[in-house]
Structures are given as C-alpha cells and as structure tokens.
Scaffold this active site. Structure first.
Site, PDB file in Angstrom:
ATOM      1  N   HIS A  67       5.170  -6.187   6.541  1.00  0.00           N
ATOM      2  CA  HIS A  67       4.206  -7.282   6.467  1.00  0.00           C
ATOM      3  C   HIS A  67       4.576  -8.251   5.345  1.00  0.00           C
ATOM      4  O   HIS A  67       4.897  -7.825   4.246  1.00  0.00           O
ATOM      5  CB  HIS A  67       2.797  -6.725   6.238  1.00  0.00           C
ATOM      6  CG  HIS A  67       2.176  -6.256   7.499  1.00  0.00           C
ATOM      7  ND1 HIS A  67       2.628  -5.113   8.150  1.00  0.00           N
ATOM      8  CD2 HIS A  67       1.213  -6.782   8.295  1.00  0.00           C
ATOM      9  CE1 HIS A  67       1.929  -4.960   9.264  1.00  0.00           C
ATOM     10  NE2 HIS A  67       1.084  -5.956   9.391  1.00  0.00           N
ATOM     11  N   GLU A  87      -3.035 -16.754  10.384  1.00  0.00           N
ATOM     12  CA  GLU A  87      -3.967 -15.843   9.710  1.00  0.00           C
ATOM     13  C   GLU A  87      -4.121 -16.193   8.240  1.00  0.00           C
ATOM     14  O   GLU A  87      -5.224 -16.210   7.689  1.00  0.00           O
ATOM     15  CB  GLU A  87      -3.466 -14.405   9.882  1.00  0.00           C
ATOM     16  CG  GLU A  87      -3.672 -13.884  11.286  1.00  0.00           C
ATOM     17  CD  GLU A  87      -2.704 -12.776  11.672  1.00  0.00           C
ATOM     18  OE1 GLU A  87      -1.820 -12.425  10.862  1.00  0.00           O
ATOM     19  OE2 GLU A  87      -2.829 -12.265  12.801  1.00  0.00           O
ATOM     20  N   PHE A 119       0.594  -5.046  -0.368  1.00  0.00           N
ATOM     21  CA  PHE A 119      -0.852  -5.086  -0.126  1.00  0.00           C
ATOM     22  C   PHE A 119      -1.065  -5.753   1.223  1.00  0.00           C
ATOM     23  O   PHE A 119      -0.569  -6.863   1.463  1.00  0.00           O
ATOM     24  CB  PHE A 119      -1.514  -5.921  -1.226  1.00  0.00           C
ATOM     25  CG  PHE A 119      -2.972  -6.211  -0.997  1.00  0.00           C
ATOM     26  CD1 PHE A 119      -3.391  -7.466  -0.577  1.00  0.00           C
ATOM     27  CD2 PHE A 119      -3.921  -5.213  -1.200  1.00  0.00           C
ATOM     28  CE1 PHE A 119      -4.741  -7.739  -0.370  1.00  0.00           C
ATOM     29  CE2 PHE A 119      -5.278  -5.475  -0.998  1.00  0.00           C
ATOM     30  CZ  PHE A 119      -5.682  -6.739  -0.582  1.00  0.00           C
ATOM     31  N   VAL A 120      -1.758  -5.046   2.125  1.00  0.00           N
ATOM     32  CA  VAL A 120      -2.025  -5.606   3.453  1.00  0.00           C
ATOM     33  C   VAL A 120      -3.532  -5.622   3.695  1.00  0.00           C
ATOM     34  O   VAL A 120      -4.224  -4.639   3.449  1.00  0.00           O
ATOM     35  CB  VAL A 120      -1.321  -4.794   4.566  1.00  0.00           C
ATOM     36  CG1 VAL A 120      -1.669  -5.357   5.953  1.00  0.00           C
ATOM     37  CG2 VAL A 120       0.193  -4.822   4.366  1.00  0.00           C
ATOM     38  N   ILE A 121      -4.027  -6.761   4.126  1.00  0.00           N
ATOM     39  CA  ILE A 121      -5.456  -6.911   4.438  1.00  0.00           C
ATOM     40  C   ILE A 121      -5.563  -7.853   5.636  1.00  0.00           C
ATOM     41  O   ILE A 121      -4.681  -8.682   5.841  1.00  0.00           O
ATOM     42  CB  ILE A 121      -6.216  -7.471   3.215  1.00  0.00           C
ATOM     43  CG1 ILE A 121      -7.738  -7.363   3.391  1.00  0.00           C
ATOM     44  CG2 ILE A 121      -5.824  -8.926   2.946  1.00  0.00           C
ATOM     45  CD1 ILE A 121      -8.493  -7.612   2.083  1.00  0.00           C
ATOM     46  N   CYS A 122      -6.603  -7.679   6.433  1.00  0.00           N
ATOM     47  CA  CYS A 122      -6.764  -8.556   7.602  1.00  0.00           C
ATOM     48  C   CYS A 122      -7.276  -9.905   7.101  1.00  0.00           C
ATOM     49  O   CYS A 122      -8.455 -10.059   6.780  1.00  0.00           O
ATOM     50  CB  CYS A 122      -7.753  -7.920   8.582  1.00  0.00           C
ATOM     51  SG  CYS A 122      -7.976  -8.927  10.072  1.00  0.00           S
TER      52      CYS A 122
HETATM   53  N1  LIG Z   1       0.120  -8.826   3.457  1.00  0.00           N
HETATM   54  C1  LIG Z   1      -0.755  -9.186   4.417  1.00  0.00           C
HETATM   55  O1  LIG Z   1      -1.901  -8.729   4.432  1.00  0.00           O
HETATM   56  N2  LIG Z   1      -0.317 -10.085   5.361  1.00  0.00           N
HETATM   57  C2  LIG Z   1      -1.125 -10.519   6.366  1.00  0.00           C
HETATM   58  N3  LIG Z   1      -2.374 -10.167   6.684  1.00  0.00           N
HETATM   59  C3  LIG Z   1      -2.759 -10.897   7.801  1.00  0.00           C
HETATM   60  O2  LIG Z   1      -3.843 -10.842   8.360  1.00  0.00           O
HETATM   61  N4  LIG Z   1      -1.740 -11.712   8.196  1.00  0.00           N
HETATM   62  C4  LIG Z   1      -0.696 -11.520   7.318  1.00  0.00           C
HETATM   63  O3  LIG Z   1       0.409 -12.087   7.294  1.00  0.00           O
END
Ligand SMILES: NC(=O)NC1=NC(=O)NC1=O
Length: 173
Positions: A67, A87, A119-122
């Site tokens: 991501h 997004e 760190f990944v979040i919607c």
């Molecule tokens: N690191 C992220 O959380 N990346 C992302 N979350 C999303 O919803 N789109 C992204 O590119």
C-alpha cells in the site's frame, strides 16, 4: 456490472476488473476466481477477506507493504494508482497544511520503522483529521495488533472498490 455479468467474465476479464480491489494484490482476485458463481458483491468480498485472513503473517505484512503511504512520495509525484489517488483525495489529504503534511510524513516514518510495514487506513471512511489522529494513536499498539487492524482496513478499502465495480443487487433479498 451486475453480479450475473461478473460470474460470466472469463479469467482475464475478471482479473482486469478486480485485480486491484486490493492494492497491487491481484493474487486476491486470482485466488477467488475458483469460487464463482458469486451470490452477490458481498459474497465476492467475503471470499477475498477469507483469502487474506488465511495468509501467514508474512503474507499479511506483504499486503500492507504494497500500500502506498498516505500523502507520501508517490502521492507527491502523482504516481498513485487511480483508486488510491481518488481515495486519498476523498480524505482531503491534498488539502493538508505543510505542518499536517510534515506530521503525517514523520509519523508514517516512525510507524514503518516500528512495525516494518506502512500505516494503512480506509481513506474514504476517514477525513484527514481522523487519519492524523489514527496514526498517532495506532503507533502505540503492538505489531500483532497493527497487522490485524491494517488488514481490516484493507478489507474496507476493498469493499468500497468492489461497490464501485459491481452493482449491489438487493433484489434477491
Ligand atoms: N496507506 C494507506 O492507507 N493508503 C491508502 N488507503 C486508502 O484508502 N487508499 C490508499 O492509498
């Protein structure tokens, strides 16, 4: 696309449509191909979620590593995928002040150094304030916690991407 048309797609077209519902992880779509026909978009989503849940931790970390950072280098360069671009824009990340950008960038670096994955979040369910708050709070968690939280966020991103492709046909209710 109706779910019945989804079920009629050949493999190449299926991958063409669904190959990026999990960012840069076309294996998720390739893996669920065998489970067609899908009852509805939620059934397709559930199959993808089950595939990710069954991955070993190294596989889950790999999904997260694929991501792009939020408002990171790729975003600066304008080289995010179409989906990620939309997004990140929806979250208002392109309207951050220089201080907000700096805070997010520094905290992204701390997060990645601590956990070994980003760190990944919607982003479509969190405005930039929630994102900035989220990354600071989540930085205090354990790697095991964050691995699972990250994958849960990937599942939310995936569902929203699927709903942008497949009509959520409630007529069977
Ligand atoms: N690191 C992220 O959380 N990346 C992302 N979350 C999303 O919803 N789109 C992204 O590119």
């Amino acid at each position: 696309l109706s779910i019945s048309l989804v079920n009629e797609l050949n493999y190449e077209d299926f991958i063409g449509r669904f190959g990026n519902v999990v960012e840069h992880c076309s294996i998720c779509a390739a893996a669920v191909w065998r489970n067609r026909p899908f009852r509805d978009v939620h059934h397709l989503h559930q199959e993808i979620c089950s595939f990710m849940d069954l991955l070993p931790d190294t596989g889950k970390e790999g999904v997260l590593r694929l991501h792009p950072d939020l408002a990171g280098k790729l975003a600066e360069l304008g080289s995010l995928t179409q989906e990620s671009t939309a997004e990140q824009k929806a979250a208002g990340l392109d309207t951050m002040s220089p201080d907000e950008k700096q805070l997010l960038r520094e905290t992204n670096i701390k997060y990645r150094e601590k956990f070994g994955f980003p760190f990944v979040i919607c982003a479509r369910q969190n405005k930039k304030e929630a994102i900035l708050k989220g990354i600071v709070e989540r930085l205090e968690h354990s790697a095991a916690e964050e691995l699972n939280i990250g994958i849960e966020e990937v599942k939310k991103i995936c569902l929203l991407r699927l709903l942008g492709i497949v009509i959520d046909d409630k007529s069977h209710m």
